[in-house]
Structure formats: structure tokens, C-alpha cells
Design an enzyme around this catalytic site. Structure first.
Site, short mmCIF file in Angstrom:
data_model
loop_
_atom_site.label_atom_id
_atom_site.label_comp_id
_atom_site.label_asym_id
_atom_site.label_seq_id
_atom_site.Cartn_x
_atom_site.Cartn_y
_atom_site.Cartn_z
N TYR A 142 -6.52 -107.74 67.82
CA TYR A 142 -6.59 -108.08 66.40
C TYR A 142 -5.43 -107.45 65.62
O TYR A 142 -5.05 -107.96 64.58
CB TYR A 142 -7.90 -107.59 65.79
CG TYR A 142 -9.05 -108.55 65.91
CD1 TYR A 142 -9.49 -109.00 67.15
CD2 TYR A 142 -9.71 -109.03 64.79
CE1 TYR A 142 -10.55 -109.86 67.26
CE2 TYR A 142 -10.78 -109.90 64.88
CZ TYR A 142 -11.19 -110.31 66.12
OH TYR A 142 -12.25 -111.18 66.21
N LYS A 189 -12.55 -106.09 81.10
CA LYS A 189 -12.05 -107.08 82.06
C LYS A 189 -11.06 -106.33 82.96
O LYS A 189 -9.88 -106.66 83.06
CB LYS A 189 -11.40 -108.25 81.30
CG LYS A 189 -11.04 -109.43 82.15
CD LYS A 189 -12.23 -110.25 82.64
CE LYS A 189 -11.78 -111.32 83.63
NZ LYS A 189 -12.91 -112.02 84.26
N ASP A 222 -17.14 -111.45 81.33
CA ASP A 222 -17.71 -112.77 81.66
C ASP A 222 -19.13 -112.62 82.19
O ASP A 222 -20.04 -113.37 81.84
CB ASP A 222 -16.81 -113.54 82.64
CG ASP A 222 -16.33 -112.71 83.81
OD1 ASP A 222 -16.53 -111.47 83.82
OD2 ASP A 222 -15.75 -113.30 84.75
N ASP A 246 -16.45 -109.13 69.28
CA ASP A 246 -16.58 -110.24 68.34
C ASP A 246 -17.36 -111.37 69.01
O ASP A 246 -18.31 -111.92 68.45
CB ASP A 246 -15.18 -110.72 67.95
CG ASP A 246 -15.23 -111.94 67.03
OD1 ASP A 246 -16.05 -111.93 66.10
OD2 ASP A 246 -14.46 -112.89 67.27
N ASP A 250 -21.70 -112.57 68.50
CA ASP A 250 -22.19 -113.90 68.08
C ASP A 250 -23.19 -114.42 69.10
O ASP A 250 -24.23 -114.98 68.76
CB ASP A 250 -21.04 -114.91 67.96
CG ASP A 250 -20.49 -115.00 66.54
OD1 ASP A 250 -20.53 -113.97 65.82
OD2 ASP A 250 -20.01 -116.08 66.15
C1 IPM Z 1 -16.61 -111.01 62.52
C2 IPM Z 1 -15.77 -112.18 62.13
C3 IPM Z 1 -14.35 -111.70 61.87
C4 IPM Z 1 -13.83 -111.04 63.13
C5 IPM Z 1 -13.39 -112.78 61.37
C6 IPM Z 1 -13.91 -113.48 60.14
C7 IPM Z 1 -12.00 -112.26 61.15
O1 IPM Z 1 -15.81 -113.15 63.12
O2 IPM Z 1 -16.75 -110.07 61.69
O3 IPM Z 1 -17.15 -111.02 63.62
O4 IPM Z 1 -13.36 -111.72 64.03
O5 IPM Z 1 -13.91 -109.81 63.21
MG MG Z 2 -17.18 -112.74 64.70
#
Ligand code: IPM
Ligand code: MG
Length: 358
Positions: A142, A189, A222, A246, A250
Site C-alpha cells: 500500500y 506467502k 491462499d 484487506d 472482507d
Molecule cells: C479497507 C478498505 C481500504 C483499504 C480502501 C478503501 C483503501 O478496503 O479499509 O479495507 O484497502 O484499506
Molecule cells: Mg478493504
């Protein structure tokens, strides 16, 4: 006690969910005799519109001067075509960096009342799921060097980690594990990436020397993505890099039933943190009063717990949310298949306020 809280509602549904959360915080402050002073700042797309940049200095200064920051979400299709270094997301990354928030806590728990929203096979869901993802937040790909060649037909992003960066986030993970089930899974990884090999060595050295009481194992990313669905009850604390965290967070949130429920805390060396739902700005439902405020309300609870040391107040909010869900109240994103009624976003906030005794 008195605290100064910077509000950064951002874009899309951000202002709705932060607005509802402020009501909840004010109700708790009144009940427990605290004073929260709120100041609102622009960041993301709305700041591009107002100031011509996603993270204006006034916002940075306001957040640095606060005791903690509550953020909604940034971004939306309106700003999808601005250049990379001016995107709304830059505001989020910039705030994390400037506030020194290298540890991101993303808990994913199955709420018993929401077992029907869980996408796992019932026999797997029945084993429960209470996982804390500890994501490194101010390093890795990042923030690494990036660019394009002159012809513009090739591009690169760089993953880079130092021992010091790995150690400090790993230390956070071990400390948190000690307050939970004392099990850390380090996700990397290392079969391919050199940064992952350094990651693994460093986490193990720290574990052996400082946290021998915590069980430590490793998993390739993975495989971790697969195990979160196949056997989520295996996990207690996952510690991983910025990008892997990240993605896995999710996934873990969706496994619990709704991304609209999951809170997060970003912490550094001081007690000042930034708290935000893990979902995005959901421009498709913005302004329709549909957004589930729970993730932001639970983020505020994390602020009380981790930054202000107000555990009873945090418990009180978390219990009110659990009770409202247990009573069957749902927003659109978590309604049972076939259900014909559900609450608006503000309706859910009202229910939680009622549960808090207003
Ligand atoms: C998160 C989001 C952010 C990230 C984006 C919006 C830059 O996906 O906080 O997980 O990737 O960190
Ligand atoms: Mg995210």
C-alpha cells in the site's frame, strides 16, 4: 470524563451511519456521566469537491488534535476518474499513516441471533466463529514504491517490510491473543515472497522469546482464504500484512453474514485511534436511509474500549446491539430470505437507542 472526538463522515452512506452513531455515543455519555465533544472534518470525495484535495490540512490537524477519530467511509463513482494520487482513498491511507496507526483490528464474530444470515454450511456455522484479524496498516504494498515506465505500458507496486514494522504489529497480535484464546496464526506467502519469509522469521523469533505461552502457527494466504470458509473455528487471532489483511477481512466479514456488522479499530503507539466500519461508502444506497449503522456503532464501542478505557460503556453498547438483533430487528442487508419488512438505517439506530434507555 471528557473526550474530543474528530468525526470524518466521508462520502456515500458515511454521513448517515456516523450521524446515527453520534446519537448512540451521546446517549451513552449522558447515562455514564461523560462528555464527548465532536468536531466534524471533510475527507475523501467531499473534500476533493470542497478543497480540491482528498485530505486537507485542516482535517489532518483536527484529527491529530483529537483523542480519537470516528470515520464513516470514503469514495464513490463520482471520483473514480481522478488521478491515483488524488483519489478519495488517499485520505484514508493518509490518515492511517499520519496518525501512525500500524495495527488494524478487525473482529469477525457470528452473532448467535444471525445464524440464519451466515453463509456457511450449518454444521460448520454451528461450531461458532470468533476471529480477530490483526492487519498491518501503514506498510507493505500500500505504501511501497510504485510507478509506470515511460511508455506507460508497464507498471509496478512494491511490497516492502522491515523487521521493526513486522515486530510491532506482531506484538499487538500476541498481546491481543493473550486476552483471548492464546492462539496466533501468522498468514503469509512465504513459499513465494521474500517479505513473507522475513515476516515469518520475525514473528517466530518474537513468539519464542517474548510469547512462549501463545500458540503460534503459520498459514499461506491462499490456504487461509480456504480455511476461513472450511474451518473458521480453527482461528483465534490472524496476523498478516496490509494487503492480505484487506482481502481476508472482507471474506471473514461476509462469512459472518453481513459486512454491515463489522467494526474496526486502528491503533498505534498512543491511545488515539481511528475507528471505522470495514465496509465502504455504498454509493448505490446512499441517501436512501437503508444503510445498516451497526458496524459504525460497534466501531464507536471499540473506541470506548481501546482508546478511552471505558469497558463498561463499550459492553453496554455491544449488548444493546446484540439484544436488538436477538429481538429480531433487521435492516435490509441482514433480513431473513423472504422477509417482507425491515428497518431503515435510522429505524435501527432508534431501536438501539431505545435499548440503551435513550
Ligand atoms: C479497507 C478498505 C481500504 C483499504 C480502501 C478503501 C483503501 O478496503 O479499509 O479495507 O484497502 O484499506
Ligand atoms: Mg478493504
Amino acid at each position: 470524563m471528557e473526550f474530543n472526538i474528530a468525526l470524518v463522515p466521508g462520502d456515500g452512506i458515511g454521513p448517515e451511519i456516523v450521524g446515527g452513531t453520534v446519537k448512540v455515543m451521546e446517549s451513552v455519555a449522558e447515562k455514564f456521566g461523560h462528555k464527548f465533544n465532536f468536531s466534524t472534518y471533510l475527507a475523501g470525495g467531499c473534500a476533493i469537491d470542497a478543497y480540491g484535495e482528498p485530505l486537507p490540512k485542516v482535517t489532518v490537524d483536527g484529527c491529530l488534535a483529537s483523542d480519537s477519530v470516528l470515520l464513516g467511509a470514503v469514495g464513490g463513482p463520482k471520483w473514480d476518474h481522478v488521478p491515483g494520487n488524488m483519489r478519495p482513498e488517499k485520505a484514508l491511507l493518509g490518515l492511517r499513516k499520519v496518525l501512525g496507526l500500524y495495527t488494524n483490528l478487525r473482529p469477525a464474530v457470528i452473532q448467535p441471533a444471525l445464524a440464519d444470515a451466515c453463509v456457511l454450511r450449518p454444521d460448520i456455522a454451528a461450531k461458532g466463529f470468533d476471529l480477530m484479524i490483526v492487519r498491518e496498516l501503514t506498510g507493505g504494498i500500500y505504501f511501497g514504491e510504485r510507478g509506470r515506465n515511460e511508455a506507460g505500458d508497464a507498471a509496478f507496486d512494491t511490497e516492502a517490510y522491515s523487521v521493526a514494522e513486522i515486530e510491532r504489529v506482531a506484538r499487538s497480535a500476541f498481546e491481543i491473543a493473550r486476552k483471548r484464546r492464546s492462539h496466533v496464526t501468522s498468514v503469509d506467502k512465504a513459499n513465494v515472497l521474500e517479505t513473507s519469509r522475513l515476516w515469518r522469521e520475525t514473528v517466530h523469533r518474537l513468539g519464542e522469546t517474548e510469547y512462549p505461552d501463545v500458540t503460534l502457527d503459520d498459514m499461506y494466504v491462499d490456504n487461509a482464504a480456504m480455511q476461513i470458509i472450511r474451518a473458521p473455528s480453527f482461528f483465534d487471532v490472524i496476523v498478516t500484512s496490509n494487503m492480505f489483511g484487506d482481502i481476508l477481512s472482507d471474506e471473514a466479514s461476509q462469512v459472518t453474514g453481513s459486512i454491515g456488522l463489522l467494526a474496526s479499530a486502528s491503533l498505534g503507539e498512543t491511545t488515539r485511534g481511528m475507528y471505522e466500519p470495514i465496509h465502504g461508502s455504498a454509493p448505490d444506497i446512499a441517501g436512501k436511509d437503508l444503510a445498516n449503522p451497526i458496524a459504525t456503532i460497534l466501531s464507536a464501542a471499540m473506541m470506548l474500549r481501546y482508546s478511552f478505557d471505558l469497558a463498561a460503556e463499550a459492553d453496554f453498547i455491544e449488548k444493546a446491539v446484540a439484544d436488538v438483533l436477538a429481538a429480531g430487528w433487521r435492516t435490509a442487508d441482514i433480513k431473513a430470505p423472504g422477509a417482507e419488512t425491515w428497518l431503515s438505517g435510522s429505524g435501527m439506530t432508534e431501536k438501539i437507542l431505545e435499548q440503551l434507555g435513550k
